[in-house]
Design a protein around this motif. Structure first.
Motif, PDB file in Angstrom:
ATOM      1  N   ILE A  75       0.948  -1.189  -0.010  1.00 36.74           N
ATOM      2  CA  ILE A  75      -0.305  -0.146  -0.030  1.00 36.74           C
ATOM      3  C   ILE A  75       0.749   1.305   0.009  1.00 36.74           C
ATOM      4  O   ILE A  75       0.718   2.119  -0.750  1.00 36.74           O
ATOM      5  N   ALA A  76       1.827   1.257   0.807  1.00 40.49           N
ATOM      6  CA  ALA A  76       2.930   2.472   0.855  1.00 40.49           C
ATOM      7  C   ALA A  76       3.477   2.536  -0.591  1.00 40.49           C
ATOM      8  O   ALA A  76       3.525   3.860  -0.791  1.00 40.49           O
ATOM      9  N   LEU A  81      11.899   1.548   0.979  1.00 40.40           N
ATOM     10  CA  LEU A  81      13.017   1.389   1.856  1.00 40.40           C
ATOM     11  C   LEU A  81      12.908  -0.048   2.711  1.00 40.40           C
ATOM     12  O   LEU A  81      13.976  -0.569   3.068  1.00 40.40           O
ATOM     13  N   SER A  82      11.960  -0.309   3.089  1.00 37.09           N
ATOM     14  CA  SER A  82      11.522  -1.483   3.714  1.00 37.09           C
ATOM     15  C   SER A  82      11.523  -2.757   3.000  1.00 37.09           C
ATOM     16  O   SER A  82      11.129  -3.908   3.587  1.00 37.09           O
ATOM     17  N   TYR A  83      11.290  -2.583   1.663  1.00 34.46           N
ATOM     18  CA  TYR A  83      11.024  -3.601   0.705  1.00 34.46           C
ATOM     19  C   TYR A  83      12.509  -4.384   0.587  1.00 34.46           C
ATOM     20  O   TYR A  83      13.605  -3.886   0.067  1.00 34.46           O
ATOM     21  N   PRO A  84      12.551  -5.872   0.687  1.00 34.82           N
ATOM     22  CA  PRO A  84      13.797  -6.425   0.509  1.00 34.82           C
ATOM     23  C   PRO A  84      14.101  -6.812  -0.938  1.00 34.82           C
ATOM     24  O   PRO A  84      13.009  -7.181  -1.643  1.00 34.82           O
ATOM     25  N   GLU A  85      15.270  -6.807  -1.311  1.00 30.80           N
ATOM     26  CA  GLU A  85      15.334  -7.170  -2.669  1.00 30.80           C
ATOM     27  C   GLU A  85      15.184  -8.489  -3.031  1.00 30.80           C
ATOM     28  O   GLU A  85      15.477  -9.424  -2.423  1.00 30.80           O
ATOM     29  N   THR A  86      14.197  -8.621  -4.118  1.00 29.80           N
ATOM     30  CA  THR A  86      14.001 -10.097  -4.408  1.00 29.80           C
ATOM     31  C   THR A  86      14.002 -10.473  -5.955  1.00 29.80           C
ATOM     32  O   THR A  86      13.650 -11.307  -6.534  1.00 29.80           O
ATOM     33  N   GLY A 107      12.018   5.769  -7.966  1.00 30.79           N
ATOM     34  CA  GLY A 107      11.003   6.346  -8.330  1.00 30.79           C
ATOM     35  C   GLY A 107      10.183   7.413  -7.557  1.00 30.79           C
ATOM     36  O   GLY A 107       9.742   8.443  -8.218  1.00 30.79           O
ATOM     37  N   PRO A 108       9.785   6.971  -6.390  1.00 32.13           N
ATOM     38  CA  PRO A 108       9.328   8.106  -5.454  1.00 32.13           C
ATOM     39  C   PRO A 108      10.207   9.582  -5.243  1.00 32.13           C
ATOM     40  O   PRO A 108       9.650  10.487  -5.107  1.00 32.13           O
ATOM     41  N   ILE A 109      11.372   9.367  -5.206  1.00 36.09           N
ATOM     42  CA  ILE A 109      12.209  10.287  -5.232  1.00 36.09           C
ATOM     43  C   ILE A 109      12.313  11.320  -6.371  1.00 36.09           C
ATOM     44  O   ILE A 109      12.047  12.594  -6.473  1.00 36.09           O
ATOM     45  N   ALA A 110      11.962  10.846  -7.697  1.00 32.45           N
ATOM     46  CA  ALA A 110      11.875  11.453  -8.754  1.00 32.45           C
ATOM     47  C   ALA A 110      10.513  12.129  -8.870  1.00 32.45           C
ATOM     48  O   ALA A 110      10.574  13.141  -9.204  1.00 32.45           O
ATOM     49  N   ARG A 163      18.086  -6.644 -14.799  1.00 30.64           N
ATOM     50  CA  ARG A 163      19.487  -6.961 -15.234  1.00 30.64           C
ATOM     51  C   ARG A 163      20.212  -6.418 -13.700  1.00 30.64           C
ATOM     52  O   ARG A 163      21.240  -6.926 -13.466  1.00 30.64           O
ATOM     53  N   ILE A 164      19.854  -5.287 -13.268  1.00 29.12           N
ATOM     54  CA  ILE A 164      20.536  -4.716 -12.147  1.00 29.12           C
ATOM     55  C   ILE A 164      19.972  -4.938 -10.853  1.00 29.12           C
ATOM     56  O   ILE A 164      20.283  -4.227  -9.843  1.00 29.12           O
ATOM     57  N   GLY A 165      18.880  -5.381 -10.509  1.00 30.09           N
ATOM     58  CA  GLY A 165      18.090  -5.453  -9.354  1.00 30.09           C
ATOM     59  C   GLY A 165      16.757  -4.330  -9.181  1.00 30.09           C
ATOM     60  O   GLY A 165      16.751  -3.390 -10.004  1.00 30.09           O
ATOM     61  N   ARG A 166      15.945  -4.698  -8.206  1.00 31.17           N
ATOM     62  CA  ARG A 166      14.762  -3.692  -8.252  1.00 31.17           C
ATOM     63  C   ARG A 166      14.682  -2.681  -7.023  1.00 31.17           C
ATOM     64  O   ARG A 166      14.106  -1.716  -7.524  1.00 31.17           O
ATOM     65  N   GLN A 167      15.328  -2.948  -5.934  1.00 30.00           N
ATOM     66  CA  GLN A 167      14.855  -2.047  -4.865  1.00 30.00           C
ATOM     67  C   GLN A 167      15.509  -0.669  -5.299  1.00 30.00           C
ATOM     68  O   GLN A 167      14.950   0.493  -5.183  1.00 30.00           O
ATOM     69  N   LYS A 168      16.755  -0.369  -4.904  1.00 29.92           N
ATOM     70  CA  LYS A 168      17.411   1.126  -4.991  1.00 29.92           C
ATOM     71  C   LYS A 168      17.421   1.521  -6.157  1.00 29.92           C
ATOM     72  O   LYS A 168      16.896   2.721  -6.439  1.00 29.92           O
ATOM     73  N   PRO A 169      17.653   0.884  -7.171  1.00 27.68           N
ATOM     74  CA  PRO A 169      17.389   1.401  -8.598  1.00 27.68           C
ATOM     75  C   PRO A 169      16.144   2.124  -9.099  1.00 27.68           C
ATOM     76  O   PRO A 169      15.960   3.104  -9.560  1.00 27.68           O
TER      77      PRO A 169
END
Length: 433
Positions: free
Chosen positions: A237-238, A410-415, A304-307, A293-299
């Motif tokens: 939701i967040a 930030l609370s989401y683990p990379e999967t 996205g929300p920062i942009a 290719r490069i992962g989902r969390q930080k990139p």
């Protein structure tokens, strides 16, 4: 038939229902005046208010649809549940297109319109979660984000289609004819499109991941989600708050606000939506492919929300300037910011749940976020502007929504698939020791 062809058919079958839903959403917004004249012919602003109320009622029933379709989709299979949702969405939209006006059948017209919207909202509640599940479970390892990105890209492609058709009808028909019967034409197109989607969905085979989970199905998937995965639901939701807020800002709030309050020509607003949505849809697919290719969390989930927060004020200032270059640039920036996390969000929320309750988990988190924050965005923004006395409340709200989504990301683990493969190797090593 090759695996690649089968997987592409799964993506097409899964995304067509989402396309129809957002196609109708776009049409309802574009032809609000015509719908008001046909079904709510009262004086003053009450006509538009009743028309918007008829639109909003569908959001109330989305969470109920999520629970019902999620239950049967997790217990009995994704194919049957998705067959029902696409029939409900396409038939309800078709009914709106053929429904006689209030002048012909009286109060029955708006009553049937509201019923059609309720049916559509109920079925939509089970559409996104089921379609996303089918896409992700049928995707090859290493391409889950890209396959899932088609779900969100389809929404913007539908906006392009509805806006394009609306513009064509508006310039090719007299206003009286358009408001009388011309607006009905695109609504009628949803029935044959829905039949094609139904045919494709009935030919789907269940993914191996679900087939294994179905050997020991949960008796009450909703209970399992609420007891064991409630944190994941809250995170979803967040993470969705800013994306759904921006989506409904663009399609539900800006068209009326920019024309009435900022004096932007209607045709220019639609041109901005058309160009921005098309570029955004392509951007979603690109981001989905890069994420594999490069992962989902930080990139992406974080960026996205920062942009979107950083672009909130520039987008607003560009849009209200009113000249063609500024308006189109504003819509471009808005959609490019949106595409960053929309390219990965479907995959991210799907991987937050095990297959045995995935349909329910996705549907619940998504529909609550969209119903509470997305569908209410036009109302919230109108209230904030009125209460604060300044239109700058609009970008400030987007900035606040981006902070909420950033915290969720930030609370989401990379999967990502490399992480899953690494975990599988570690498990194998531990088992051999």
């Amino acid at each position: 038939m090759t695996d690649t062809v089968m997987r592409r058919k799964r993506v097409l079958a899964a995304s067509v229902g989402n396309f129809i839903d957002f196609f109708e959403f776009g049409l309802y917004g574009i032809f609000t005046t015509a719908i008001a004249l046909n079904f709510f012919p009262v004086e003053g602003k009450a006509s538009l208010l009743l028309t918007f109320a008829g639109f909003a009622v569908s959001f109330v029933f989305r969470p109920l649809g999520a629970v019902v379709f999620g239950h049967f989709g997790d217990r009995l299979g994704r194919r049957g549940a998705l067959a029902v949702t696409i029939v409900g969405i396409s038939v309800a939209t078709f009914v709106i297109g053929v429904l006689p006006a209030t002048g012909s059948i009286g109060i029955a017209a708006p009553v049937v319109l509201v019923i059609a919207r309720v049916v559509q909202g109920f079925c939509t509640g089970g559409e996104f979660g089921g379609a996303t599940t089918v896409m992700i479970e049928g995707a090859p390892d290493g391409r889950r984000a890209f396959y899932g990105s088609w779900q969100n890209a389809t929404q913007l492609f539908a906006t392009v289609a509805s806006t394009g058709i609306g513009m064509i009808l508006a310039v090719s028909m007299p206003t009286t004819a358009l408001n009388d019967w011309g607006w009905r034409i695109p609504f009628l197109l949803t029935l044959p499109l829905g039949l094609v989607g139904l045919y494709l969905r009935l030919r789907l085979s269940e993914a191996e991941e679900f087939t294994r989970a179905a050997e020991h199905p949960e008796r009450a998937p909703l209970g399992v989600v609420l007891r064991q995965h409630w944190r994941s639901v809250l995170k979803i939701i967040a993470m969705i708050v800013v994306g759904t807020s921006v989506t409904y800002l663009q399609a539900g709030f800006f068209p009326a606000y920019l024309v009435r309050e900022a004096g932007v020509p209607q045709s220019l607003v639609y041109a901005g939506m058309l160009v921005g949505s098309l570029v955004g849809a392509i951007g979603i697919l690109v981001c989905g492919r890069l994420a594999d290719r490069i992962g989902r969390q930080k990139p992406f989930l974080v960026a996205g929300p920062i942009a979107q927060g950083a672009l909130a004020i520039p987008v607003y200032l560009l849009a209200v300037r009113g000249d063609p270059v500024s308006v189109i640039c504003g819509y471009l920036l808005l959609n490019l910011g949106l595409s960053i996390n929309c390219g990965v969000i479907s995959c991210a929320i799907a991987e937050s749940f095990p297959a045995r309750v995935r349909y329910t988990g996705i549907s619940l988190g998504y529909t609550v976020a969209v119903s509470v924050f997305g569908g209410a965005t036009p109302l919230i923004l109108t209230g904030l502007v009125a209460a604060s006395g300044t239109p700058m409340a609009i970008p400030v709200y987007v900035l606040a929504a981006s902070v909420v989504s950033l915290l969720g990301a930030l609370s989401y683990p990379e999967t990502g698939w490399r992480n899953r493969r690494s975990a599988q190797r570690d498990s194998t090593v531990e088992a051999a020791m």
